[in-house]
Design an enzyme around this catalytic site. Structure first.
Site, PDB file in Angstrom:
ATOM      1  NE  ARG A  85      -3.527  -2.407   2.634  1.00 48.74           N
ATOM      2  CZ  ARG A  85      -4.000  -2.932   3.755  1.00 48.74           C
ATOM      3  NH1 ARG A  85      -3.647  -2.428   4.928  1.00 48.74           N
ATOM      4  NH2 ARG A  85      -4.826  -3.966   3.707  1.00 48.74           N
ATOM      5  NE  ARG A 179     -10.037   0.634  16.401  1.00 49.53           N
ATOM      6  CZ  ARG A 179      -9.539  -0.584  16.235  1.00 49.53           C
ATOM      7  NH1 ARG A 179      -8.294  -0.835  16.616  1.00 49.53           N
ATOM      8  NH2 ARG A 179     -10.255  -1.547  15.715  1.00 49.53           N
ATOM      9  NE  ARG A 190     -12.663  -4.165  14.121  1.00 47.12           N
ATOM     10  CZ  ARG A 190     -11.581  -4.813  13.719  1.00 47.12           C
ATOM     11  NH1 ARG A 190     -10.997  -5.681  14.545  1.00 47.12           N
ATOM     12  NH2 ARG A 190     -11.073  -4.630  12.520  1.00 47.12           N
TER      13      ARG A 190
END
Length: 240
Positions: A85, A179, A190
């Protein structure tokens, strides 16, 4: 005849008034050998430290700070088959290889552990660990819970397994929310995953709480764990 073979008695001066060097030599003569200056404690073995824990507990932050404050540690660079990336550096973030190259590494038994993650392979090169341990470095591996379970089966008790947690489930959920990278669906996934992962805590050697705003305390505790392991009489021995 027995008395003839015995070394002659050496007078030892009064420790209260004698010259130190003279007293030292007299004591050596009396015991019949020179005092060794070799260390009494053996040199500690290099360690493999496996750090894991649920998503959102701050594993990357702890490892980043540990890298800054602790010398003599090598943080293993993982091999991956995914494309590089923007901003990533070869050999620092990952070793980027093709899928074919990765599978060839698997075939040659060059990986300590590997997994297929979202369609891409990730694995830990054995040779990198061997090279740095031969130089006396401790090795840090940052893996997910599944990877830690695999490494436990492979390394058994030869490595140190550290489980990172938040101070509470509530604190962990708030971190995930803050976040701002999750959808409501992935947040639920999660949270469910974290609840399941916490159940694996008892398979680790140590647990470290990385509380909000207490990063330094968490890192110092990890350092203390490393120091304690190096002070053990019965050292862990790793064969890779």
């Amino acid at each position: 005849m027995g008395d003839a073979r015995r070394p002659p008695a050496v007078p030892i001066p009064d420790p209260g008034i004698a010259d130190r060097a003279e007293l030292y030599r007299a004591l050596e003569a009396s015991v019949g050998s020179a005092f060794s200056s070799d260390p009494l404690a053996p040199n500690p073995n290099p360690l493999i430290i496996v750090i894991s824990g649920p998503s959102g507990v701050g594993k990357d932050a702890v490892i980043k700070r540990l890298r800054e404050v602790r010398e003599g540690i090598h943080f293993v660079v993982t091999a991956t088959s995914r494309a590089k990336r923007e901003g990533e550096v070869e050999g620092k973030d990952y070793f980027f290889v093709s899928k074919e190259e990765f599978l060839a590494m698997v075939h040659r038994d060059e990986l300590l552990e590997y997994a297929l993650v979202y369609g891409d392979y990730k694995g830990i090169p054995k040779q990198q660990i061997r090279e740095f341990m031969a130089k006396g470095y401790d090795i840090v591996l940052r893996v997910d819970i599944q990877g830690a379970a695999t490494l436990r089966r492979i390394l058994r008790n030869s490595a140190v397994f550290v489980f990172l947690v938040a101070e509470s489930e509530s604190a962990l959920v708030k971190r995930l929310i803050n976040r701002k990278t999750e959808t409501k669906e992935t947040l639920l996934v999660r949270i469910a995953t974290a609840r399941e992962e916490v159940r694996h805590m008892n398979t680790f050697d140590y647990v470290v709480v990385n509380a909000e705003g207490k990063l330094e305390s968490a890192v110092k505790l990890v350092e203390s764990i490393i120091d304690a392991e190096k002070a053990k009489v019965r050292q862990r021995t790793v064969a890779i």
